[in-house]
Design an enzyme around this catalytic site. Structure first.
Site, mmCIF file in Angstrom:
data_model
loop_
_atom_site.group_PDB
_atom_site.id
_atom_site.type_symbol
_atom_site.label_atom_id
_atom_site.label_comp_id
_atom_site.label_asym_id
_atom_site.label_seq_id
_atom_site.Cartn_x
_atom_site.Cartn_y
_atom_site.Cartn_z
ATOM 1 N N CYS A 79 24.721 20.596 -3.422
ATOM 2 C CA CYS A 79 24.076 19.516 -4.174
ATOM 3 C C CYS A 79 24.996 18.861 -5.220
ATOM 4 O O CYS A 79 25.908 18.142 -4.858
ATOM 5 C CB CYS A 79 22.788 20.054 -4.793
ATOM 6 S SG CYS A 79 21.579 18.780 -5.140
ATOM 7 N N HIS A 100 20.050 24.599 -1.389
ATOM 8 C CA HIS A 100 19.937 25.592 -2.464
ATOM 9 C C HIS A 100 19.120 26.772 -1.936
ATOM 10 O O HIS A 100 18.736 26.807 -0.786
ATOM 11 C CB HIS A 100 19.117 25.011 -3.631
ATOM 12 C CG HIS A 100 19.784 23.982 -4.454
ATOM 13 N ND1 HIS A 100 20.800 24.253 -5.320
ATOM 14 C CD2 HIS A 100 19.536 22.650 -4.581
ATOM 15 C CE1 HIS A 100 21.145 23.139 -5.958
ATOM 16 N NE2 HIS A 100 20.395 22.148 -5.525
HETATM 17 N N1 GLN Z 1 21.792 15.537 -10.082
HETATM 18 C C1 GLN Z 1 21.881 15.496 -8.662
HETATM 19 C C2 GLN Z 1 20.732 14.795 -7.938
HETATM 20 O O1 GLN Z 1 19.612 14.813 -8.403
HETATM 21 C C3 GLN Z 1 22.075 16.914 -8.162
HETATM 22 C C4 GLN Z 1 20.871 17.803 -8.352
HETATM 23 C C5 GLN Z 1 21.096 19.241 -7.952
HETATM 24 O O2 GLN Z 1 22.213 19.748 -7.934
HETATM 25 N N2 GLN Z 1 20.025 19.936 -7.629
HETATM 26 O O3 GLN Z 1 20.967 14.223 -6.893
#
Ligand code: GLN
Length: 273
Positions: free
Chosen positions: A109, A224
């Protein structure tokens, strides 16, 4: 003389694998159980008597080129990403050099986004990436949050299947299951191959069915959750590739992955509801 040969023999026999693991920015980038990926690597190595040397690196720490076999870079909020992005530029040359010479990298992510060309946040700020993956991300008003199941890129799946040794090979599945939560939509350029095709969930952007990116032994994804504890085939593939950088062909001892596949199947079932 005979003694020397004997002691050389025993040296070869007792050669112990060791894995240099670099965790990038664990203090700033660690959401939705990302640290569990490190725990899974440590656990699976311990079962096989493989030594893991764990090095957390954060802002202002120096990254030595070609020192690490395996990099892990987790997710984070837009705010944390801004702080990390500036520092990452200082680590860019060493990181890219390491990947070009065969080091393995798993990014999730927010980490995945910072390894691309750029990330334009929803507030209009463009965060410069390091261009390891030929891709870019644009923040959207639509938060993609759910379990994410993907069919692994067929070429990669063949490789994983040939490497994965377990008492549970019959449970093998050519998919990965994780949990996504992002508003950024990622688009791949011609230089990046997708990690897989979306079965359930949004993946890179919720539009083109692609999920993640591959460049050499570097992988980016939105999985994740943690990813590796419930995807033992991918975990062993990454460990094998990371060891092979220094030791040549490596065959890992099989483990009993009954619980891991049960977790995989139960998450997969939930994603189908
Ligand atoms: N800030 C990024 C997004 O919302 C990554 C979020 C995350 O790593 N869960 O796309």
């Amino acid at each position: 003389m005979a003694r020397t040969v004997e002691s050389q023999k025993s040296k070869v026999k007792s050669q112990k694998y060791s894995l240099n693991v670099c965790h990038l920015y664990p203090d700033l980038m660690d959401t939705y159980g990302d640290k569990g990926n490190i725990l899974a690597i440590q656990y699976r190595c311990k079962q096989r008597d493989i030594e893991v040397i764990y090095s957390p690196l954060t802002t202002n720490d120096k990254l030595l080129a070609n020192h690490y076999d395996f990099f892990f870079f987790g997710g984070g909020q837009d705010k944390a990403q801004i702080a990390v992005a500036a520092d990452l530029q200082k680590k860019k040359a060493a990181l890219i050099k390491s990947i070009k010479s065969g080091a393995v990298l798993l990014s999730i992510c927010g980490g995945y986004q910072l390894l691309q060309n750029h990330f334009k946040t929803i507030s209009g700020k463009t965060i410069k990436g390091i261009g390891l993956f030929d891709a870019y991300t644009v923040g959207s008003t639509n938060r993609m949050i759910q379990n994410l199941a993907i069919e692994i890129n067929p070429k990669l799946n063949n490789e994983i299947e040939s490497i994965y040794q377990s008492s549970n090979v019959a449970m093998y599945q050519s998919n990965l299951i994780g949990f996504e939560n992002h508003s950024g939509k990622t688009y791949l350029g011609s230089g990046a191959k997708p990690l897989g095709t979306v079965i359930k969930g949004s993946g890179n952007n919720g539009e083109d069915k692609t999920e993640g990116a591959i460049y050499k032994n570097a992988f980016g994804c939105y999985l994740h959750g943690s990813l590796l504890p419930k995807n033992p085939h991918f975990a062993d593939f990454l460990i094998t590739k990371a060891l092979e950088r220094r030791y040549g062909i490596v065959k890992l001892a099989p483990l009993d992955d009954t619980i891991e596949w049960q977790a995989h199947n139960s998450a997969l079932k939930i994603s189908n509801h």
